[in-house]
Structure formats: structure tokens, C-alpha cells
Design an enzyme around this catalytic site. Structure first.
Site, short mmCIF file in Angstrom:
data_model
loop_
_atom_site.label_atom_id
_atom_site.label_comp_id
_atom_site.label_asym_id
_atom_site.label_seq_id
_atom_site.Cartn_x
_atom_site.Cartn_y
_atom_site.Cartn_z
N ASP A 1 0.85 -1.19 0.00
CA ASP A 1 0.00 0.00 0.00
C ASP A 1 0.88 1.24 0.00
O ASP A 1 1.58 1.51 0.98
CB ASP A 1 -0.89 -0.04 1.25
CG ASP A 1 -1.71 1.24 1.42
OD1 ASP A 1 -1.71 2.07 0.50
OD2 ASP A 1 -2.35 1.39 2.47
N GLU B 1 30.90 13.09 0.64
CA GLU B 1 31.57 13.02 1.95
C GLU B 1 30.54 13.41 3.00
O GLU B 1 30.39 14.58 3.35
CB GLU B 1 32.75 13.99 2.00
CG GLU B 1 33.83 13.72 0.95
CD GLU B 1 34.91 14.79 0.93
OE1 GLU B 1 34.73 15.84 1.60
OE2 GLU B 1 35.92 14.59 0.25
N GLU C 1 28.88 13.99 6.52
CA GLU C 1 29.26 14.24 7.90
C GLU C 1 28.03 14.01 8.80
O GLU C 1 26.90 14.13 8.35
CB GLU C 1 29.77 15.67 8.07
CG GLU C 1 31.03 15.94 7.26
CD GLU C 1 31.40 17.42 7.17
OE1 GLU C 1 32.55 17.69 6.80
OE2 GLU C 1 30.54 18.28 7.44
N GLU D 1 35.39 15.17 12.90
CA GLU D 1 35.26 16.43 12.17
C GLU D 1 35.44 17.62 13.13
O GLU D 1 35.71 17.45 14.31
CB GLU D 1 33.91 16.50 11.44
CG GLU D 1 34.01 16.30 9.92
CD GLU D 1 34.88 17.35 9.23
OE1 GLU D 1 35.08 18.46 9.79
OE2 GLU D 1 35.37 17.07 8.13
N GLU E 1 33.21 12.06 10.08
CA GLU E 1 33.12 11.92 8.62
C GLU E 1 33.73 10.58 8.23
O GLU E 1 34.79 10.20 8.73
CB GLU E 1 33.87 13.05 7.92
CG GLU E 1 33.85 12.93 6.40
CD GLU E 1 34.46 14.16 5.70
OE1 GLU E 1 34.19 15.28 6.18
OE2 GLU E 1 35.21 13.97 4.73
N HIS F 1 30.00 17.36 1.06
CA HIS F 1 30.73 17.74 -0.15
C HIS F 1 30.61 16.59 -1.15
O HIS F 1 30.83 15.44 -0.80
CB HIS F 1 32.20 18.02 0.17
CG HIS F 1 32.40 19.05 1.22
ND1 HIS F 1 33.51 19.10 2.04
CD2 HIS F 1 31.61 20.08 1.62
CE1 HIS F 1 33.41 20.12 2.87
NE2 HIS F 1 32.26 20.73 2.64
N ARG G 1 37.78 27.32 0.28
CA ARG G 1 36.78 26.38 0.77
C ARG G 1 35.44 27.04 1.10
O ARG G 1 34.49 26.36 1.45
CB ARG G 1 37.32 25.61 1.98
CG ARG G 1 38.39 24.60 1.57
CD ARG G 1 39.11 23.96 2.74
NE ARG G 1 40.19 23.12 2.25
CZ ARG G 1 40.11 21.82 2.02
NH1 ARG G 1 38.98 21.19 2.24
NH2 ARG G 1 41.14 21.13 1.59
N GLU H 1 34.31 19.43 -6.73
CA GLU H 1 33.76 19.15 -5.40
C GLU H 1 32.71 20.21 -5.11
O GLU H 1 33.04 21.38 -4.90
CB GLU H 1 34.87 19.19 -4.35
CG GLU H 1 34.38 19.01 -2.92
CD GLU H 1 35.45 19.35 -1.89
OE1 GLU H 1 35.36 18.85 -0.77
OE2 GLU H 1 36.37 20.14 -2.21
N ARG I 1 30.30 21.90 -2.69
CA ARG I 1 30.43 21.94 -1.24
C ARG I 1 29.16 22.31 -0.48
O ARG I 1 29.10 22.20 0.73
CB ARG I 1 31.56 22.91 -0.85
CG ARG I 1 32.92 22.40 -1.30
CD ARG I 1 34.03 23.37 -0.97
NE ARG I 1 34.23 23.59 0.44
CZ ARG I 1 34.92 22.80 1.26
NH1 ARG I 1 35.48 21.70 0.80
NH2 ARG I 1 35.05 23.10 2.54
#
Length: 474
Positions: free
Chosen positions: A55, A134, A136, A216, A224, A273, A343, A362, A364
Site C-alpha cells: 500500500d 563526503e 558528515e 570532524e 566523517e 561535499h 573552501r 567538489e 560543497r
């Protein structure tokens, strides 16, 4: 996970392992695994074609009660023995099918990911999209929360929490990571090394290849664990298994895990990331002679993601809590620019390796509350839109953003400040998601309506504890 197996082979594997039960897992609309379990005798090779009924009306964001019969179709390539069941249980990830038309269900996130990969192949641009998230998370020792007519509270606790440095613990042995200093002292300050290693080994046993694990930045058990990149839909499957393992290994040790981006005020939040690259005929397409050693195609992919980032946020950062993390000052990538070093830019081009095979972007800003099938598919569609329309990502942002003058920063767009804003951006900008019928208008409308009514409105109508500090005496 992802051993190429026919239905016959996976059933032989189950028999060899002594399986008594089969657990069928599937992803719901917001992004959580659901499951239903059958005795082994209910399964044979035909089950993998005919499916099993359930269902669908009680699954969040899915069909109404008057149109709710659905089928789960197990994927024989995803079979593994579930390590958290007391009785030997074969686990299978499933797709969702309409029992009348036998068509894949348009709101099945895994099907949307399959359509995104079909579209990638149709463009001829590439044949494989590799993703490497990645994720966390926080490993906590206690969590309490509740809201009702006359109260609303949460209480997060961790033996590692810096706020417990003065608590009478009989004895308090100290070594609690200071705020923003969890990255990454050795034990005993890092009290969770063995638990994270247990998580890693459990995942490796299930076929997920892990690259590293570490504490982290935040106090209170932020962690992480990084998986090796793999093809997009397989990685979405693996990320769901990753969450399942992490939560259950923690539970087994009397702890609890949250993937909420911001459970702790004034310390770093949890992001995800997401590394991405396109390949064709076994060759990487993102390596080249442009900025930071990338190709022109890669720059166009970046351009597409930056152009659609504020819309993507509705899928990559899909909770009201996501925007407690996306604020300046906590390494949060709110600036819609790219860089090889910076970053705080939304997109970084990692420079760890000169190898063409390692060349990737990457992204972020995503966080681990996202539904990976939907978020990965949307990122891919934005990048492909950039390639198809040759979208220029403009100049890289290699300066220290925190030292830039306000007038310089004014030219750098930023992420939405709230889920409501992100949903509005998606409503205005989602044509790129509709290409190849990857996302349907129904899927987009359902996502917007669900998020607005089930989450945004519910948070907005409740008094917040801090409002009492601000306004009680006015």
C-alpha cells in the site's frame, strides 16, 4: 552491494548464507529507507519480474488512498545479508512499479536517477557520471526533543561536548574537544575512533569501499567517513546503506547518530561535499588545460551548477535546518563561485593529485539530509545544461572571501537563506530538470507542495525558544 547477480544467483547466495527472510528496502520521497519483510518461501525467480504488492498511500509524498496499490521490484544486483537482523535475512533494494500499467512509478526517486543516467547517455556527452559524497554526521549520547501547545525544546548531549567540561561525571576525565577544534586530535580527545572504525569495517564487509574516517571540526562527536567514488545510482544506493550502517552500529553501542546539518549552535554543521566527474569510453572528461588543470567541458559543467545552484538547493539542502548551516563564518560554502583553493566557494577543484583520473569538481553546499537519488540527478542535470548551453562560470574566486570588501562580494551571488527561498527558486527555475522527462512537472510540484506544507509551514507557525529571550518582556 552491486555484485552483478541474476535473480537465480542472488537466491543461490541467500541459500548458501542460510537466509530465512528477505527484507525489501526502498526509498521514500523525502529520502528515507522504508522496508517490508517476507519469509524466504515467498520469493522465487519470478518475484524479480512480477514484484510484490504493498500500500503506497502511507508513504510520504506518494499516492492517495484511492489509488494506492503499488509493486516493489527487487534489484538482484543489490543483495546483501543484513548485519543488524537477529535472523538470517537477505536484503534487497527495490524499484517501484504501477501494478496496472507496469510502468516505473514517476515519483520513485531511484527511477528518477535511472532516467537521469539514460539522459546522460542520450546526450552523447558521456556514458558514466561518478559521484563521491563526503557525508558528515554527529554521534551523540543523548537526544531529547518535543513540541506541544505550551512548550518546545531540544536537548542534545555528548560526553565529548565542550559544554560538559565542568560536569560532575564521577570522575570527569577531561579531553573534550573545544568548539571548532575537533579536526583532528588523537584519542583520548577523539573518543570515537573505535566506533567509527567499527562502522567502516561493517560497510566494507557489505561491499562499500571506504577511503578514510576521522573526527570532524565540531565538538560533540562530529564525524566523517568517506566512500570511494562510484557510478551515480550505485553511489545513491551506497549512501542509503551507509546511513543505515552508521545509525545501527551507533545504536548497538548505546549511541545515536544524526545527519541534521546543524544540531549544535555556534559550532560547525554537517555538510556533504559531493565530488563529481564525467567519463566516456573509460576516459576522464574533466581533465584539460584550462584553470586548475580542468577541461572546457568541466568549466561549462561548473557554469551550469552555479547558474542553477539556488534552484538545486531545494533538493541538495532540503530541510529548514539546512539553512542554519548555510550561513557565513563556519566554512559554509554560501558563495556561488568556484576556486581551486577557497573552501568557502560553492565549488572547489581538488588539487591533491595531478592525475587526469582524479580530476573532478567538489560541490560543497549539499548536506546529508538530501534524498541522494534526487539530489545527484539534479546536480547532473544542471551540469549537463551547462555543457549543452556552454554556460560560462565566470572568473574563479581565489581571494580570501572574509578579507574582501563588501562591494567586491556584491558581485558574487549566494545560496538561498532559507528553505522557503530555495523552493521559490526551484519553482522559477526547473526547466533543466524536465529534459528527457527526468523530473516530471508532477514530481517538481509534489516536492514543492510537500516541503512547503509538511515542513516550512509547520516550523513557521511554532514559537521558537529564542523568541522568548528576545520578546517576552516587550
Amino acid at each position: 552491494m552491486h555484485n552483478k547477480r541474476t535473480p537465480k544467483e542472488v537466491l543461490a547466495y541467500a541459500e548458501k548464507e542460510g537466509a530465512k527472510l528477505v527484507d525489501c528496502k526502498f526509498i521514500d520521497w523525502p529520502g528515507q529507507w522504508q522496508h517490508v519483510t517476507f519469509p524466504m518461501h515467498e520469493f522465487d525467480e519470478s518475484t524479480f519480474e512480477e514484484g510484490l504488492g504493498f500500500d503506497g498511500s502511507s508513504i510520504r509524498g506518494w499516492k492517495a488512498i484511492d489509488n494506492s496499490d503499488m509493486l516493489i521490484i527487487p534489484d538482484s544486483n543489490t543483495g546483501f545479508m543484513d548485519p543488524f537482523c537477529d535472523h538470517p535475512t537477505l536484503s534487497l533494494i527495490c524499484d517501484i512499479v504501477d501494478p496496472i500499467t507496469r510502468e516505473p512509478y514517476s515519483r520513485d526517486p531511484r527511477h528518477i536517477a535511472s532516467k537521469a543516467l539514460n539522459y546522460l547517455n542520450l546526450t552523447g556527452i558521456a556514458d558514466t557520471a561518478y559521484f563521491g559524497p563526503e557525508a558528515e554526521f554527529f554521534i551523540l549520547d543523548d537526544i531529547r526533543f518535543g513540541t506541544n501547545a505550551n512548550s518546545g525544546y531540544y536537548y542534545v548531549d555528548s560526553l565529548e561536548g565542550a559544554w560538559n567540561s565542568g560536569r560532575a561525571e564521577g570522575p570527569n576525565l577531561g579531553y573534550k574537544p573545544r568548539y571548532k577544534e575537533g579536526y583532528f586530535p588523537v584519542p583520548p580527545t577523539d573518543s570515537l575512533q573505535n566506533l567509527r572504525s567499527e562502522m567502516v569495517l561493517q560497510m566494507e564487509e557489505l561491499g562499500i569501499i571506504i577511503e578514510c574516517q576521522h573526527h570532524e571540526v565540531a565538538t560533540a562527536g562530529q564525524a566523517e567517513i568517506d566512500m570511494r567514488f562510484s557510478p551515480m545510482r550505485e553511489m545513491a544506493d551506497s549512501l542509503m546503506l551507509y546511513k543505515y550502517v552508521v545509525k545501527n552500529v551507533a545504536r548497538r553501542s548505546g549511541r545515536t547518530v544524526t545527519f541534521m546539518p546543524k544540531p549544535v549552535f555556534q559550532d560547525n554543521g554537517s555538510g556533504m561535499h559531493t565530488h563529481q566527474s564525467l567519463w566516456k569510453d573509460g576516459k576522464p572528461l574533466f581533465a584539460g588545460n584550462e584553470y586548475a588543470g580542468v577541461s572546457q567541458m568541466c568549466l561549462y559543467y561548473i557554469g551550469g551548477i552555479l547558474q542553477h545552484a539556488r534552484s538545486l538547493a531545494a533538493l541538495t539542502n532540503p530541510t529548514t535546518n539546512s539553512y542554519k548551516r548555510l550561513v557565513p563564518g563556519y566554512e559554509a560554502p554560501v558563495n556561488l563561485a568556484y576556486s581551486s583553493r577557497n573552501r568557502s566557494a560553492a565549488i572547489r577543484i581538488p588539487m591533491y593529485s595531478a592525475s587526469d583520473k582524479a580530476k573532478r569538481i567538489e560541490l560543497r553546499f549539499p548536506d546529508p539530509t538530501c534524498n541522494p537519488y534526487l539530489a545527484f540527478s539534479a546536480m547532473l542535470m544542471a551540469g549537463l545544461d551547462g555543457i549543452e548551453n556552454k554556460i560560462d562560470p565566470r572568473e574563479p574566486l581565489d581571494k580570501d572571501i572574509y578579507s574582501m570588501a563588501p562591494e567586491e562580494l556584491a558581485n558574487v551571488p549566494s545560496m538561498p537563506g532559507s528553505l522557503e527561498e530555495a523552493l521559490d527558486c526551484m519553482e522559477e527555475d526547473h526547466e533543466f530538470l524536465l529534459k528527457g522527462d527526468v523530473f516530471t512537472e508532477d514530481a517538481i510540484h509534489t516536492w514543492l507542495e510537500y516541503k512547503r506544507t509538511a515542513e516550512c509551514e509547520q516550523v513557521a507557525i511554532r514559537p521558537h525558544p529564542h523568541e522568548f529571550e528576545l520578546y517576552y518582556d516587550i
